[in-house]
Scaffold this motif. Sequence first.
Motif, PDB file in Angstrom:
ATOM      1  N   LEU A 155       0.781  -1.074   0.104  1.00 36.95           N
ATOM      2  CA  LEU A 155       0.014  -0.082  -0.022  1.00 36.95           C
ATOM      3  C   LEU A 155       0.867   1.261   0.053  1.00 36.95           C
ATOM      4  O   LEU A 155       0.453   2.163  -0.777  1.00 36.95           O
ATOM      5  CB  LEU A 155      -1.079   0.138   1.177  1.00 36.95           C
ATOM      6  N   ILE A 156       1.926   1.244   0.845  1.00 36.59           N
ATOM      7  CA  ILE A 156       2.726   2.323   0.876  1.00 36.59           C
ATOM      8  C   ILE A 156       3.604   2.555  -0.350  1.00 36.59           C
ATOM      9  O   ILE A 156       3.622   3.675  -0.680  1.00 36.59           O
ATOM     10  CB  ILE A 156       3.572   2.334   1.866  1.00 36.59           C
ATOM     11  N   ALA A 157       4.125   1.486  -1.018  1.00 34.49           N
ATOM     12  CA  ALA A 157       4.653   1.592  -2.348  1.00 34.49           C
ATOM     13  C   ALA A 157       3.947   2.187  -3.342  1.00 34.49           C
ATOM     14  O   ALA A 157       4.262   2.609  -4.157  1.00 34.49           O
ATOM     15  CB  ALA A 157       5.366   0.162  -2.652  1.00 34.49           C
ATOM     16  N   ILE A 158       2.412   1.595  -3.338  1.00 41.57           N
ATOM     17  CA  ILE A 158       1.462   2.273  -4.222  1.00 41.57           C
ATOM     18  C   ILE A 158       1.367   3.634  -3.949  1.00 41.57           C
ATOM     19  O   ILE A 158       1.200   4.403  -5.049  1.00 41.57           O
ATOM     20  CB  ILE A 158       0.314   1.363  -4.099  1.00 41.57           C
ATOM     21  N   ASN A 159       1.343   4.033  -2.683  1.00 39.06           N
ATOM     22  CA  ASN A 159       1.263   5.485  -2.516  1.00 39.06           C
ATOM     23  C   ASN A 159       2.392   6.217  -3.210  1.00 39.06           C
ATOM     24  O   ASN A 159       2.103   7.464  -3.808  1.00 39.06           O
ATOM     25  CB  ASN A 159       1.192   5.692  -1.073  1.00 39.06           C
ATOM     26  N   VAL A 160       3.605   5.804  -2.891  1.00 33.47           N
ATOM     27  CA  VAL A 160       4.732   6.440  -3.541  1.00 33.47           C
ATOM     28  C   VAL A 160       4.558   6.673  -4.980  1.00 33.47           C
ATOM     29  O   VAL A 160       5.066   7.537  -5.405  1.00 33.47           O
ATOM     30  CB  VAL A 160       5.982   5.676  -3.255  1.00 33.47           C
TER      31      VAL A 160
END
Lengths: 232, 232
Positions: free
Chosen positions: B123-128
């Motif tokens: 999820l965080i990688a996708i946010n980035v």
Amino acid sequence: MDDQSDVEVLGRTELFRGAPLDLLAEVQRASFRKRFAAGEAIVRQGDPPATVYVVVVGRLRVTQTTLDGQQVIIRYLGPGEVVGYAALVDGDAHPGSVIAVDDCHLIGWSAAVVRDIMSRHSLIAINVARILGGRYLDMQVRLRELSTEKVERRIAHTILRLVEQAGRRTARGIEIAFPLSRQDLAEMSGTTLHTVSRTLSAWEERGIVDCGRRRVVVAKSQLLESIAEEQA
Amino acid sequence: MDDQSDVEVLGRTELFRGAPLDLLAEVQRASFRKRFAAGEAIVRQGDPPATVYVVVVGRLRVTQTTLDGQQVIIRYLGPGEVVGYAALVDGDAHPGSVIAVDDCHLIGWSAAVVRDIMSRHSLIAINVARILGGRYLDMQVRLRELSTEKVERRIAHTILRLVEQAGRRTARGIEIAFPLSRQDLAEMSGTTLHTVSRTLSAWEERGIVDCGRRRVVVAKSQLLESIAEEQA
DNA sequence: CGGCATCTTTGCGCTGGCGCAATAAACAAA
DNA sequence: TTTGTTTATTGCGCCAGCGCAAAGATGCCG
């Protein structure tokens, strides 16, 4: 081109680099192959992003067009690169158009499939972040060039970047390995085809380049680099 | 500002949006708070990226400088936005500098910590990826404007974007809520402070804007929009 | 092989906006 | 208040590069 070789190809793309073999195999099973002839549109500006591709062979041009028909070239895409990034980050419309410059061979997926893979495998999501970070960086550099440099330097930088990206050694020098018109160079450098033509003519006189119809060969890259770097 | 409220703040940042509470708490425990006074440098161009921040309060300017000292402003950052993206995508040097325009309050992490979180939580990688996709898109638009539009339109677009990003209603109109000099506007629009000054003077005469020292208030945004959109 | 479409070159005049320079205004420090 | 510093304004001259226009070159396709 069988399934096995597709897996190998996928492992070398910027999107799936580093993925384990079983993931690559899964990705391969969900994919389809598609060919486009030179001049065909892969993506049209404004369309909803439904499909993601990676380039296997060929060269693509990404453009953005204004209401009154003026165009700029955002970038060129070659083997291993991703086409249609908007589908990866839930954009609701493609910000630009993508046209085949060569005959192209792509591998594609529906957006939902790739998004699902991204959420199950952070490695792939991280690859997407890296890809977009790289493109963002490219744009920063181009924006700075466009803001601060005079046309001749900008054209020189543009050509040097294309050489880097798609240069091919030949007898006469390093050739940009896809058809590239004066108009194209103008749309990448923020000028007009007239100015590009005049500039290339002047360089040709000095033996720096050797161009033809939609063809550019850099003969003396050292000199071109010095033009790109000269102050004032 | 206690730990609990930090968790709430983090949940609203573009980087950690959508994260479950336990992850936010973990992220909060690994973080440190830092303040910068107006004018201080958070990141220097060329430095190795070791830290990632998110903005809690204040406004930051991201610039890129050429060898001969010319500058362009890449973007402004405000509350909720990420500072130092290079650390997230293993760049080996910051491509630009970040300076506090206001007094700023940031929350930070070492790059390794955030990279670890990215690989454990897609999820965080996708946010980035989403963040960088958005910035890439911004740059595409600016590049197109810079290539195809005349100065007056570019300045209009620049101001409208800043209004969008940091506009504050006042009696006189919508004010850009941080100090912004003519030089700053020039570095965003790809022109000189002289031309910006002349253009703003002309607009002031027509009652479109109302500016002071490092201050811009848009009185008639409709008119400004029509300048931004006019052909020719 | 000829006709057509596309792409390129080049001359010429004009002008947007840059660069210089000098002044003025706003603000900060003391 | 004075002094110094940063920021903004404006007049003036100039020139890089745009826009137009017309001719020329190249390659494609029937």
